[in-house]
Motif scaffolding. Structure first.
Motif, short mmCIF file in Angstrom:
data_model
loop_
_atom_site.label_atom_id
_atom_site.label_comp_id
_atom_site.label_asym_id
_atom_site.label_seq_id
_atom_site.Cartn_x
_atom_site.Cartn_y
_atom_site.Cartn_z
N ALA A 5 0.84 -1.21 0.00
CA ALA A 5 0.00 0.00 0.00
C ALA A 5 0.87 1.26 0.00
O ALA A 5 0.58 2.22 -0.70
N ALA A 9 1.13 4.07 -2.93
CA ALA A 9 0.95 5.51 -2.66
C ALA A 9 2.16 6.30 -3.16
O ALA A 9 2.01 7.37 -3.75
N LEU A 12 1.93 6.64 -6.91
CA LEU A 12 0.94 7.65 -7.27
C LEU A 12 1.52 9.05 -7.06
O LEU A 12 1.37 9.94 -7.90
N LEU A 13 2.19 9.23 -5.91
CA LEU A 13 2.79 10.52 -5.58
C LEU A 13 3.81 10.92 -6.64
O LEU A 13 3.82 12.06 -7.12
N HIS A 16 2.09 12.12 -9.83
CA HIS A 16 1.56 13.48 -9.70
C HIS A 16 2.68 14.50 -9.77
O HIS A 16 2.55 15.54 -10.42
N ARG A 17 3.79 14.21 -9.12
CA ARG A 17 4.91 15.17 -9.11
C ARG A 17 5.53 15.32 -10.50
O ARG A 17 5.94 16.41 -10.87
N HIS B 37 -3.57 18.26 -9.43
CA HIS B 37 -2.53 17.32 -8.99
C HIS B 37 -2.12 17.58 -7.54
O HIS B 37 -1.93 16.63 -6.77
N THR B 38 -1.97 18.86 -7.15
CA THR B 38 -1.56 19.12 -5.76
C THR B 38 -2.69 18.74 -4.80
O THR B 38 -2.42 18.28 -3.68
N ALA B 40 -4.75 16.21 -5.31
CA ALA B 40 -4.66 14.75 -5.24
C ALA B 40 -3.50 14.34 -4.32
O ALA B 40 -3.63 13.38 -3.54
N VAL B 41 -2.38 15.07 -4.41
CA VAL B 41 -1.24 14.78 -3.55
C VAL B 41 -1.61 14.99 -2.08
O VAL B 41 -1.27 14.17 -1.22
N LEU B 44 -3.75 12.11 -0.96
CA LEU B 44 -2.89 10.93 -0.88
C LEU B 44 -2.04 10.93 0.38
O LEU B 44 -1.94 9.92 1.10
N HIS B 48 -2.42 8.27 3.53
CA HIS B 48 -1.35 7.29 3.77
C HIS B 48 -0.37 7.71 4.85
O HIS B 48 0.67 7.09 5.01
N LEU B 50 1.62 10.11 4.96
CA LEU B 50 2.91 10.60 4.48
C LEU B 50 3.15 12.01 5.02
O LEU B 50 2.19 12.77 5.17
N ARG B 57 12.41 17.90 -1.96
CA ARG B 57 11.62 18.08 -3.18
C ARG B 57 11.53 19.57 -3.54
O ARG B 57 11.71 19.95 -4.68
N ASP B 114 4.38 20.77 -3.69
CA ASP B 114 4.39 19.44 -4.29
C ASP B 114 4.97 19.46 -5.68
O ASP B 114 4.72 18.73 -6.55
#
Lengths: 114, 114
Positions: A5, A9, A12-13, A16-17, B37-38, B40-41, B44, B48, B50, B57, B114
């Protein structure tokens, strides 16, 4: 949370980046192209004694950006703030141009985003 | 200045403004896509567990944008300011998301572009 999982994730991250990075490249090159045009407009206005400011143009621009933002599902308030941000950068460019170049009609505070 | 010269300048001005309007449409739709996208990040990361912030980054993003700006003949300082402007808007979005959504690890001040 399972390792799978977390890995999913992370994938997916990353996706998106990568999209965000590509979109940022579009933004940078589009902004650069936009500034070439506003610089040309600044020179044109200075050469031909055209008034630096055009409030009618600016209000049409703002209304149009808000409409586009709505179509794109982007916060219209952000679109307004974005235009103001761009305009202040154009003003900064024109100010630098005025410092280095020939005198033109009107002050930099009258300059707009074109 | 002759009427013809003024008319010619007005035609050039109109052409530049039409280009600026088209470029603004690209900017609005690209920004809207970037925010999707940001968002969705953000979801996410919350789902999770995170960490919301990733300073490594962010510094890679800034260095890349400066390099792209140089390639595009855009003021690198402006590229930096632009990324900061976008990041603060992303933070504002995340704050709104935190107000309306479930609690996530870390505060909005730790959020990034992001």
């Amino acid at each position: 949370m399972s390792v799978d999982a977390i890995r999913h994730a992370a994938d997916l991250l990353r996706g998106h980046r990568e999209s965000i990075d590509r979109l940022d490249a579009i933004l940078v090159f589009t902004l650069a192209e936009r500034f070439k045009h506003t610089q040309a407009v600044g020179v044109l206005k200075a050469q031909h004694g055209l008034p630096p400011s055009d409030p009618a143009r600016e209000s049409v621009q703002i209304a149009r950006l808000e409409r586009l933002a709505e179509q794109a599902d982007l916060d219209p308030e952000f679109a307004r703030k974005f235009l103001n941000f761009i305009i202040s950068e154009v003003i900064r460019h024109h100010e630098r141009h005025l410092e280095n170049g020939p005198a033109v009609t009107g002050g930099p505070t009258q300059t707009q985003g074109d």
